[in-house]
Scaffold this motif. Structure first.
Motif, PDB file in Angstrom:
ATOM      1  N   LEU A  35       0.844  -1.237  -0.094  1.00 42.78           N
ATOM      2  CA  LEU A  35      -0.018   0.114  -0.209  1.00 42.78           C
ATOM      3  C   LEU A  35       0.990   1.213   0.070  1.00 42.78           C
ATOM      4  CD1 LEU A  35      -2.700  -1.093   2.688  1.00 42.78           C
ATOM      5  CD2 LEU A  35      -3.251  -0.775   0.120  1.00 42.78           C
ATOM      6  N   SER A  36       0.214   2.487  -0.807  1.00 40.90           N
ATOM      7  CA  SER A  36       1.160   3.480  -0.464  1.00 40.90           C
ATOM      8  C   SER A  36       0.713   4.560   0.473  1.00 40.90           C
ATOM      9  CB  SER A  36       1.005   4.262  -1.882  1.00 40.90           C
ATOM     10  OG  SER A  36      -0.399   4.797  -2.060  1.00 40.90           O
ATOM     11  N   ILE A  37       1.497   5.200   1.034  1.00 36.57           N
ATOM     12  CA  ILE A  37       1.205   6.304   2.179  1.00 36.57           C
ATOM     13  C   ILE A  37      -0.045   7.119   1.711  1.00 36.57           C
ATOM     14  CG2 ILE A  37       2.036   8.295   3.244  1.00 36.57           C
ATOM     15  CD1 ILE A  37       5.024   6.897   3.564  1.00 36.57           C
ATOM     16  N   ASP A  38       0.035   7.372   0.375  1.00 44.20           N
ATOM     17  CA  ASP A  38      -1.189   8.399   0.113  1.00 44.20           C
ATOM     18  C   ASP A  38      -2.390   7.480   0.209  1.00 44.20           C
ATOM     19  OD1 ASP A  38       0.261  10.769  -0.470  1.00 44.20           O
ATOM     20  OD2 ASP A  38       0.718   9.981  -2.521  1.00 44.20           O
ATOM     21  N   GLU A  39      -2.574   6.196  -0.291  1.00 51.41           N
ATOM     22  CA  GLU A  39      -3.857   5.377  -0.168  1.00 51.41           C
ATOM     23  C   GLU A  39      -4.151   5.213   1.317  1.00 51.41           C
ATOM     24  OE1 GLU A  39      -3.983   1.804  -3.325  1.00 51.41           O
ATOM     25  OE2 GLU A  39      -1.869   1.740  -2.404  1.00 51.41           O
ATOM     26  N   LEU A  40      -3.279   5.082   2.246  1.00 52.45           N
ATOM     27  CA  LEU A  40      -3.863   5.000   3.451  1.00 52.45           C
ATOM     28  C   LEU A  40      -4.113   6.364   4.098  1.00 52.45           C
ATOM     29  CD1 LEU A  40      -0.577   2.936   4.865  1.00 52.45           C
ATOM     30  CD2 LEU A  40      -3.278   2.288   4.972  1.00 52.45           C
ATOM     31  N   ALA A  41      -3.481   7.399   3.590  1.00 53.03           N
ATOM     32  CA  ALA A  41      -4.028   8.767   4.040  1.00 53.03           C
ATOM     33  C   ALA A  41      -5.434   9.111   3.387  1.00 53.03           C
ATOM     34  CB  ALA A  41      -3.035   9.988   3.355  1.00 53.03           C
ATOM     35  N   SER A  42      -5.580   8.611   2.395  1.00 55.80           N
ATOM     36  CA  SER A  42      -7.106   8.982   1.574  1.00 55.80           C
ATOM     37  C   SER A  42      -7.860   7.959   2.283  1.00 55.80           C
ATOM     38  CB  SER A  42      -6.911   8.498   0.349  1.00 55.80           C
ATOM     39  OG  SER A  42      -5.997   9.325  -0.435  1.00 55.80           O
ATOM     40  N   LEU A  66       9.534  15.880  -0.454  1.00 54.97           N
ATOM     41  CA  LEU A  66       8.827  17.018   0.234  1.00 54.97           C
ATOM     42  C   LEU A  66       7.574  17.320  -0.531  1.00 54.97           C
ATOM     43  CD1 LEU A  66      11.865  19.718  -0.034  1.00 54.97           C
ATOM     44  CD2 LEU A  66      11.049  18.669   1.947  1.00 54.97           C
ATOM     45  N   LYS A  67       7.410  16.727  -1.555  1.00 56.32           N
ATOM     46  CA  LYS A  67       5.838  17.084  -2.006  1.00 56.32           C
ATOM     47  C   LYS A  67       5.081  15.877  -1.421  1.00 56.32           C
ATOM     48  CE  LYS A  67       7.571  17.718  -6.809  1.00 56.32           C
ATOM     49  NZ  LYS A  67       7.915  17.196  -8.077  1.00 56.32           N
ATOM     50  N   GLY A  68       5.720  14.788  -1.058  1.00 59.14           N
ATOM     51  CA  GLY A  68       4.733  13.745  -0.067  1.00 59.14           C
ATOM     52  C   GLY A  68       4.552  14.398   1.054  1.00 59.14           C
ATOM     53  N   TYR A  69       5.580  15.136   2.006  1.00 61.30           N
ATOM     54  CA  TYR A  69       5.084  15.522   3.120  1.00 61.30           C
ATOM     55  C   TYR A  69       4.290  16.666   2.933  1.00 61.30           C
ATOM     56  CZ  TYR A  69       9.873  13.575   3.963  1.00 61.30           C
ATOM     57  OH  TYR A  69      10.955  12.825   4.247  1.00 61.30           O
ATOM     58  N   ALA A  70       4.138  17.435   2.051  1.00 65.19           N
ATOM     59  CA  ALA A  70       2.966  18.474   1.804  1.00 65.19           C
ATOM     60  C   ALA A  70       1.543  17.993   1.688  1.00 65.19           C
ATOM     61  CB  ALA A  70       3.121  19.308   0.647  1.00 65.19           C
ATOM     62  N   ARG A  71       1.725  16.613   1.086  1.00 61.28           N
ATOM     63  CA  ARG A  71       0.432  15.940   1.061  1.00 61.28           C
ATOM     64  C   ARG A  71      -0.139  15.332   2.412  1.00 61.28           C
ATOM     65  NH1 ARG A  71       2.953  13.824  -3.711  1.00 61.28           N
ATOM     66  NH2 ARG A  71       3.126  11.922  -2.575  1.00 61.28           N
ATOM     67  N   LEU A  72       0.897  14.743   3.309  1.00 61.28           N
ATOM     68  CA  LEU A  72       0.760  14.472   4.604  1.00 61.28           C
ATOM     69  C   LEU A  72       0.049  15.475   5.296  1.00 61.28           C
ATOM     70  CD1 LEU A  72       3.272  11.918   5.783  1.00 61.28           C
ATOM     71  CD2 LEU A  72       1.218  11.285   5.165  1.00 61.28           C
ATOM     72  N   ALA A  73       0.507  16.568   5.226  1.00 64.56           N
ATOM     73  CA  ALA A  73       0.126  17.793   6.117  1.00 64.56           C
ATOM     74  C   ALA A  73      -1.059  18.189   5.664  1.00 64.56           C
ATOM     75  CB  ALA A  73       1.079  18.988   5.965  1.00 64.56           C
ATOM     76  N   LYS A  74      -1.549  18.163   4.435  1.00 66.37           N
ATOM     77  CA  LYS A  74      -3.006  18.644   3.772  1.00 66.37           C
ATOM     78  C   LYS A  74      -3.808  17.556   4.253  1.00 66.37           C
ATOM     79  CE  LYS A  74      -5.463  19.939  -0.312  1.00 66.37           C
ATOM     80  NZ  LYS A  74      -5.217  20.032  -1.889  1.00 66.37           N
ATOM     81  N   ALA A  75      -3.539  16.313   4.301  1.00 71.42           N
ATOM     82  CA  ALA A  75      -4.451  15.136   4.672  1.00 71.42           C
ATOM     83  C   ALA A  75      -4.609  15.096   6.157  1.00 71.42           C
ATOM     84  CB  ALA A  75      -3.850  13.731   4.233  1.00 71.42           C
ATOM     85  N   ALA A  98       7.103  21.406   6.575  1.00 71.44           N
ATOM     86  CA  ALA A  98       6.027  21.140   5.769  1.00 71.44           C
ATOM     87  C   ALA A  98       4.746  21.243   6.040  1.00 71.44           C
ATOM     88  CB  ALA A  98       6.096  19.644   5.077  1.00 71.44           C
ATOM     89  N   GLY A  99       4.776  21.310   7.642  1.00 70.65           N
ATOM     90  CA  GLY A  99       3.338  21.362   8.475  1.00 70.65           C
ATOM     91  C   GLY A  99       2.858  20.219   8.839  1.00 70.65           C
ATOM     92  N   VAL A 100       3.497  18.961   8.931  1.00 75.52           N
ATOM     93  CA  VAL A 100       3.173  17.774   9.391  1.00 75.52           C
ATOM     94  C   VAL A 100       3.106  17.695  10.862  1.00 75.52           C
ATOM     95  CG1 VAL A 100       3.712  15.274   9.605  1.00 75.52           C
ATOM     96  CG2 VAL A 100       4.049  16.499   7.476  1.00 75.52           C
ATOM     97  N   THR A 101       2.279  17.421  11.601  1.00 72.27           N
ATOM     98  CA  THR A 101       2.171  17.348  13.121  1.00 72.27           C
ATOM     99  C   THR A 101       3.182  16.108  13.459  1.00 72.27           C
ATOM    100  OG1 THR A 101      -0.124  18.118  13.161  1.00 72.27           O
ATOM    101  CG2 THR A 101       0.642  16.735  15.123  1.00 72.27           C
ATOM    102  N   LEU A 102       4.114  16.487  14.292  1.00 74.13           N
ATOM    103  CA  LEU A 102       5.155  15.532  14.741  1.00 74.13           C
ATOM    104  C   LEU A 102       4.575  15.160  16.194  1.00 74.13           C
ATOM    105  CD1 LEU A 102       8.441  16.839  13.731  1.00 74.13           C
ATOM    106  CD2 LEU A 102       7.050  14.907  12.407  1.00 74.13           C
TER     107      LEU A 102
END
Length: 454
Positions: A191-198, A249-258, A332-336
């Motif tokens: 599974l991709s990280i984006d799939e799990l985030a969605s 970095l693009k992926g981190y931005a998507r994580l933050a948005k999700a 990127a705005g990801v909550t740590l």
């Protein structure tokens, strides 16, 4: 009251000098300037002169595990308080019924230890590597498992990736989200990280998984593994070279948005990376760990015994790369979330102490002390839906507080310089905290002796 103290505002990363903090039971009643001291002179006083008042710490990833280690884990509970940690997120274990009982006993004041938020048992597939997990092989079994965990009033759902089938994995994430439950997970190769985030994932446990976001073909690799065209072992080899920082970095931005949080847990990897270069035989924390507890460290030590110098270097370089991502995730705005992954199975990742070790690694990786302190206080409280009660020093919040003798906004190592803890309406000065440590050492010795004589 605590008077003439420097109050650490973790949200604004500011110091507020000469403050007077009024406490009533477990609650912060008011915060006023020190000049109003005469108005409250009849109250019992705690002198904060020269000290820094911060919210207590949260360790957002621990395990109390080991079917034969109930007493060994129990004696460690007060040590979390001695290290300034008043809340832990327990990410599932084979002691789940015991941990659920501890959670309730601590909440009721019958047991001394940190507030526990637990997943109970974690979801896994059939014939998993892990002991004591909740193994499911179908949608019906997963739904029954979810019902069971909800009946136990677990605080969140945890999923790991050993044998669970990809579609069922996604379905479990969706079902938890549908039921209003937070869900934390590892990331399977299929599974991709984006799939799990969605699907509604709340947090990724362990930053090592995020390196996959540095590969443009992550989704394609996951699809091949899912289709049986690529083995998980081959996928692991694929991800060993070719990491692209800009892609990540693009992926981190998507994580933050999700809104997906990350618990990096650097300390475990660091301890293994330096295993061949570090003598742990004189570590102070071994004073509190039974022989049976420490014996669990050996399996990883044995597994790594044959590593070549080249393999050791590769491991160290990977850990350095993972650590270097933390400031970028922050930007990127990801909550740590600050978590240690302390557990009997995690070699030299010591309960309570490991959180402080973790925070220092974040600072060495380039994180600002203020951001690190937030990750270990307000971020954890908010993530668990407890931000209105914990995580900062403010009127109306619970008085889970630390008096430190150094400024954590300048150097996060100041969290180790704990002078007093305020928890559940009681003040534990340095002597009382040391007494908790001494008692744990004596209990450990007694338990070892008892087992030796059997």
């Amino acid at each position: 009251m605590i008077h003439n103290v420097r109050l650490v505002d973790v949200e604004k990363a500011e110091l507020i000098e000469h403050q007077l903090v009024l406490l009533a039971g477990e609650q912060i009643l008011a915060i006023v300037p020190e000049r109003q001291l005469s108005l409250y002179s009849e109250l019992p006083q705690l002198d904060g002169r020269g000290h820094y008042l911060t919210p207590a710490l949260w360790d957002m990833h621990v395990h109390f595990e080991g079917r034969t280690l109930e007493q060994d884990n129990a004696l460690l509970l007060p040590l979390y308080l001695a290290y300034g940690i008043t809340a832990v997120r327990e990410a599932a274990s084979n002691l789940a019924p015991v941990v659920l009982r501890w959670r309730d006993e601590i909440a009721a004041g019958r047991l001394l230890g940190p507030r526990i938020f637990t997943a109970g048992q974690k979801f896994e597939g059939i014939n998993s590597l892990w002991d004591g997990d909740l193994e499911v092989g179908s949608q019906a079994e997963m739904l029954a498992g979810m019902d069971q965990l909800q009946a136990q009033k677990v605080d969140f759902i945890k999923i790991t990736e050993n044998t669970m089938q990809p579609e069922l994995y996604l379905s479990t994430v969706r079902e938890a989200q549908k039921r209003g439950l937070q869900v934390s997970a590892h990331v399977p190769y299929a599974l991709s990280i984006d799939e799990l985030a969605s699907a509604g994932l709340s947090s990724i446990e362990h930053a090592s998984y995020l390196l996959r976001l540095g590969f443009a073909d992550e989704a394609a690799v996951a699809a091949k593994v899912r289709a049986g065209q690529l083995s998980p072992a081959a996928a692991a080899v694929h991800y060993q070279q070719g990491f692209n920082q800009q892609q990540a970095l693009k992926g981190y931005a998507r994580l933050a948005k999700a809104g997906v949080a990350v618990t990096p847990t650097l300390i475990g990897g660091q301890q293994l990376a330096m295993l061949h270069h570090t003598d742990h035989s004189h570590d102070v924390f071994l004073t509190y760990l039974t022989k049976d507890f420490i014996s669990n460290y050996q399996w990883r030590i044995d597994r790594m015994a044959g590593e070549t110098p080249a393999q050791q270097l590769t491991r160290q370089q990977k850990e350095q790369l993972i650590a270097s991502q933390l400031p970028l995730l922050q930007q990127a705005g990801v909550t740590l979330l600050a978590g240690s992954d302390s557990a009997a199975l995690n070699t030299y990742v010591y309960p309570a102490q490991a959180l402080h070790d973790e925070l220092l690694l974040w600072q060495q990786a380039g994180m600002q002390s203020a951001d690190i302190l937030r990750a270990a206080t307000i971020n954890g409280a908010r993530f668990m839906g407890q931000g209105q009660y914990y995580g900062s020093v403010a009127a109306g919040k619970k008085a889970d507080l630390l008096l430190l003798s150094a400024n954590p906004l300048q150097d996060i190592a100041a969290t180790r310089r704990l002078d007093s803890l305020i928890y559940k309406g009681k003040v534990y000065d340095r002597a009382a905290l040391d007494q908790l440590l001494q008692r744990a050492a004596m209990q450990k010795q007694s338990l070892d002796l008892h087992r030796q004589q059997k």
